[in-house]
Design a protein around this motif. Structure first.
Motif, PDB file in Angstrom:
ATOM      1  N   LEU A 401       0.755  -1.272   0.011  1.00 25.13           N
ATOM      2  CA  LEU A 401      -0.056  -0.004   0.048  1.00 25.13           C
ATOM      3  C   LEU A 401       0.755   1.385   0.141  1.00 25.13           C
ATOM      4  CD1 LEU A 401      -2.804  -1.026   2.478  1.00 25.13           C
ATOM      5  CD2 LEU A 401      -2.608  -1.173   0.109  1.00 25.13           C
ATOM      6  N   GLY A 402       1.980   1.170   0.361  1.00 28.10           N
ATOM      7  CA  GLY A 402       2.864   2.273   0.555  1.00 28.10           C
ATOM      8  C   GLY A 402       3.158   3.106  -0.849  1.00 28.10           C
ATOM      9  N   PRO A 403       3.575   2.403  -1.913  1.00 30.27           N
ATOM     10  CA  PRO A 403       3.511   2.705  -3.228  1.00 30.27           C
ATOM     11  C   PRO A 403       2.313   3.701  -3.902  1.00 30.27           C
ATOM     12  CG  PRO A 403       4.562   0.609  -3.370  1.00 30.27           C
ATOM     13  CD  PRO A 403       3.616   0.900  -2.008  1.00 30.27           C
ATOM     14  N   THR A 468       9.822   2.771   2.380  1.00 27.40           N
ATOM     15  CA  THR A 468      10.555   2.683   1.090  1.00 27.40           C
ATOM     16  C   THR A 468       9.563   2.647  -0.129  1.00 27.40           C
ATOM     17  OG1 THR A 468      10.501   0.212   1.439  1.00 27.40           O
ATOM     18  CG2 THR A 468      12.549   1.552   2.216  1.00 27.40           C
ATOM     19  N   GLY A 469       8.531   2.034   0.176  1.00 23.81           N
ATOM     20  CA  GLY A 469       7.590   1.847  -1.231  1.00 23.81           C
ATOM     21  C   GLY A 469       6.815   3.079  -1.434  1.00 23.81           C
ATOM     22  N   SER A 470       6.498   3.964  -0.333  1.00 22.97           N
ATOM     23  CA  SER A 470       5.672   5.188  -0.716  1.00 22.97           C
ATOM     24  C   SER A 470       6.747   6.175  -1.185  1.00 22.97           C
ATOM     25  CB  SER A 470       5.176   5.777   0.590  1.00 22.97           C
ATOM     26  OG  SER A 470       5.976   5.798   1.515  1.00 22.97           O
ATOM     27  N   PHE A 471       7.872   6.544  -0.670  1.00 21.97           N
ATOM     28  CA  PHE A 471       8.929   7.357  -1.259  1.00 21.97           C
ATOM     29  C   PHE A 471       9.533   6.997  -2.445  1.00 21.97           C
ATOM     30  CE2 PHE A 471      13.651   8.636  -1.907  1.00 21.97           C
ATOM     31  CZ  PHE A 471      13.322   9.995  -1.778  1.00 21.97           C
ATOM     32  N   LEU A 472       9.702   5.614  -2.855  1.00 24.01           N
ATOM     33  CA  LEU A 472      10.161   5.359  -4.093  1.00 24.01           C
ATOM     34  C   LEU A 472       9.257   5.308  -5.060  1.00 24.01           C
ATOM     35  CD1 LEU A 472      12.557   4.075  -5.865  1.00 24.01           C
ATOM     36  CD2 LEU A 472      11.852   1.798  -5.173  1.00 24.01           C
ATOM     37  N   GLY A 473       7.741   4.907  -4.672  1.00 22.00           N
ATOM     38  CA  GLY A 473       6.754   4.726  -5.909  1.00 22.00           C
ATOM     39  C   GLY A 473       6.083   6.284  -5.935  1.00 22.00           C
ATOM     40  N   GLY A 474       6.267   7.406  -5.049  1.00 25.21           N
ATOM     41  CA  GLY A 474       6.121   8.612  -5.513  1.00 25.21           C
ATOM     42  C   GLY A 474       7.313   9.118  -6.558  1.00 25.21           C
ATOM     43  N   LEU A 475       8.556   8.829  -6.089  1.00 18.24           N
ATOM     44  CA  LEU A 475       9.703   9.280  -6.912  1.00 18.24           C
ATOM     45  C   LEU A 475       9.801   8.953  -8.356  1.00 18.24           C
ATOM     46  CD1 LEU A 475      12.281  11.051  -6.645  1.00 18.24           C
ATOM     47  CD2 LEU A 475      13.311   8.797  -5.856  1.00 18.24           C
ATOM     48  N   ILE A 476       9.352   7.637  -8.587  1.00 15.92           N
ATOM     49  CA  ILE A 476       9.276   7.039  -9.822  1.00 15.92           C
ATOM     50  C   ILE A 476       8.309   7.835 -10.626  1.00 15.92           C
ATOM     51  CG2 ILE A 476       8.760   4.933 -11.281  1.00 15.92           C
ATOM     52  CD1 ILE A 476      10.343   3.339  -9.137  1.00 15.92           C
ATOM     53  N   TYR A 477       6.923   7.626 -10.030  1.00 16.07           N
ATOM     54  CA  TYR A 477       5.858   8.606 -10.773  1.00 16.07           C
ATOM     55  C   TYR A 477       6.283   9.897 -11.165  1.00 16.07           C
ATOM     56  CZ  TYR A 477       1.099   9.694 -11.771  1.00 16.07           C
ATOM     57  OH  TYR A 477      -0.120  10.023 -12.312  1.00 16.07           O
TER      58      TYR A 477
END
Length: 495
Positions: A401-403, A468-477
């Protein structure tokens, strides 16, 4: 492109849709997931506060301190600090993702159409829905046990039913939950507003009962269960991630409730007042009562339902169980039924209305708890405990759910600049069916999480999965949108 015949108006920062044939006839629209009208946004800061008090005071919250000390190797003081800090941190995605719900009156699955596509939004919606249905089943087990003990305190013969009585209690509580949600959002608001002060009184009463039998200084001085000499850092942040994961679900679908808020100020203040302190205090109560239980009832008991069931006075047991039933009902209806109800409707709004979606949620939750119900009836033997199931979920599902949370925040605030085409979210000719950027930004962190399970050197990526998931998902997006030098989905000005 066909010109929209729908009209969007704005008043005091709140947008309202007067749906025309272009939206009303769309396969992406039904009345239940339509934007709320401004006059329907009646929840003030105290209603939002009561919502969080009602959701936070529940059996799983009570057991969080024990989960952190037993499964994550923390001391009591470290566990309580992790719970408080986690709920302060989770306020950030909660309040940010609540913004579009309040501004446009849209529920979670409709908001996801902006970042994942009109049809693609169903993928993260169903991930969220299955998790909610699982929690619905877990909470219904606790509520059913409370009903069983309540009836046993009134009717002597009921106790002889044993596990069968618990299953009957489960089905009664299951039906009661669905009935409340079928009555609509105002019914939920009424329940939360009624239950919040009662639950605070219950917590205070239990604390008064327990305090003479426990020494806080001795309790806080107990050594942690992690290996002697091991650094606290890794254990603490793993526990912190799990505690963030406790409300990771609501940090996504908070628009399902903020769409009824009177203003952004009401939703922000209500969440700040209602969430962190309630979670910390009730989790602390669980730690104190568990420590005092040996003196109170002669054995260590880690959940309040079973603890109160040991009281010898039938009258007090009946009263306490009635209040626990209200507590679990207020948590379950809001936290675990509203979201999958909206998520299932998003699949085919013209075929699945709110009533059908509520029943679908109920039966999926029932199916996920079939294992436990068969054990209660003596038809299945298993060593798998309910507590181990949900304690393992806390870390596991937060990684998924983080990403999604990161992508939602970046899409609305950085890519769309808080401007959505309200009518376009309910049509097929404005936003694409599938937004591949959203799925890449979601898929990469999830893939890395799965790979980290087999690597001791990379295990931190899983242990801190929500962060890690929320930060990386937002950054890639954000990065992929920037590379295209344009928004992934064409968003028009709302007026």
């Amino acid at each position: 492109m066909q010109q929209s015949r729908s009209q969007v108006t704005e008043r005091d920062g709140l947008y309202e849709l007067a749906a025309g044939p272009d939206v009303l006839d769309s396969p992406r629209y039904n009345h239940d997931i339509a934007p709320t009208k401004v006059h329907e946004r009646t929840w003030n800061k105290w209603h939002i506060t009561a919502l969080w008090v009602g959701m936070s005071i529940c059996v799983p919250t009570y057991t969080l301190g024990g989960v952190l000390t037993a499964y994550f190797g923390l001391s009591v003081g470290e566990a309580l600090l992790a719970i408080l800090l986690a709920n302060i941190l989770v306020l950030v995605p909660l309040t940010l993702n609540a913004f579009p719900g309040t501004k446009y009156g849209i529920p979670f699955p409709v908001l996801l159409r902006s970042s994942f596509g009109v049809i693609g939004s169903n993928v993260p919606c169903l991930i969220r829905a299955v998790v909610a249905c699982g929690w619905f089943g877990i909470q219904t087990m606790f509520g059913g046990l409370a009903i069983h003990l309540f009836l046993g305190s009134i009717f002597e013969g009921w106790k002889e039913l044993g596990g069968t009585g618990e299953v009957i209690g489960f089905m009664i509580f299951w039906t009661l939950n669905l009935w409340v949600v079928l009555r609509g959002a105002e019914s939920i608001k009424w329940l939360e507003t009624l239950s919040a002060p009662l639950l605070v009184l219950v917590g205070a009463g239990l604390l008064v009962w327990a305090m003479p039998n426990v020494s806080m200084s001795e309790l806080l001085a107990q050594p942690p269960t992690r290996p002697e000499g091991a650094s606290v850092t890794g254990y603490f942040f793993a526990g912190l991630t799990a505690m963030v994961g406790f409300w990771a679900t609501l940090s996504l679908n908070i628009p399902d409730f903020s769409r009824y808020a009177k203003s952004q100020k009401d939703q922000i203040i209500g969440q700040i007042i209602g969430l962190p302190l309630t979670m910390f205090l009730f989790a602390s109560l669980g730690v104190v009562l568990t420590a005092a239980s040996a003196s109170l009832v002669g054995e260590t008991v880690s959940d309040p339902v079973s603890l109160i069931g040991h009281i010898q006075s039938p009258g007090w047991v009946a009263l306490a169980m009635a209040l626990i039933i209200v507590a679990t009902l207020s948590t379950n209806t809001a936290a675990n039924i509203v979201s999958p109800t909206n998520d299932f409707q998003n699949i085919a709004p013209k075929l699945i209305n709110r009533t059908k979606a509520v029943w679908l949620t109920g039966f999926v939750g029932l199916g996920l708890m079939a294992h436990e119900l068969l054990k209660k009836l003596g038809l299945l033997v298993s060593d798998l405990s309910l507590e181990s199931v949900y304690s393992n979920w806390l870390l596991g599902y937060s990684s998924l759910l983080g990403p999604i949370a990161g992508i939602m925040v970046v899409d609305y605030f950085l890519i769309k600049k808080q401007q959505l085409d309200l009518a376009g979210l309910y049509r097929d000719d404005v936003y694409p069916a599938w937004n591949w950027i959203g799925f890449v930004a979601f898929g990469v962190p999830v893939a890395l999480t799965l790979l980290s399970l087999g690597s001791s050197a990379f295990s931190w990526f899983y242990d801190y999965g929500w962060f890690t998931g929320s930060f990386l998902g937002g950054l890639i997006y954000f990065g992929l949108c920037s590379l295209r030098n344009a928004q992934p989905l064409v968003a028009k000005a709302p007026l």
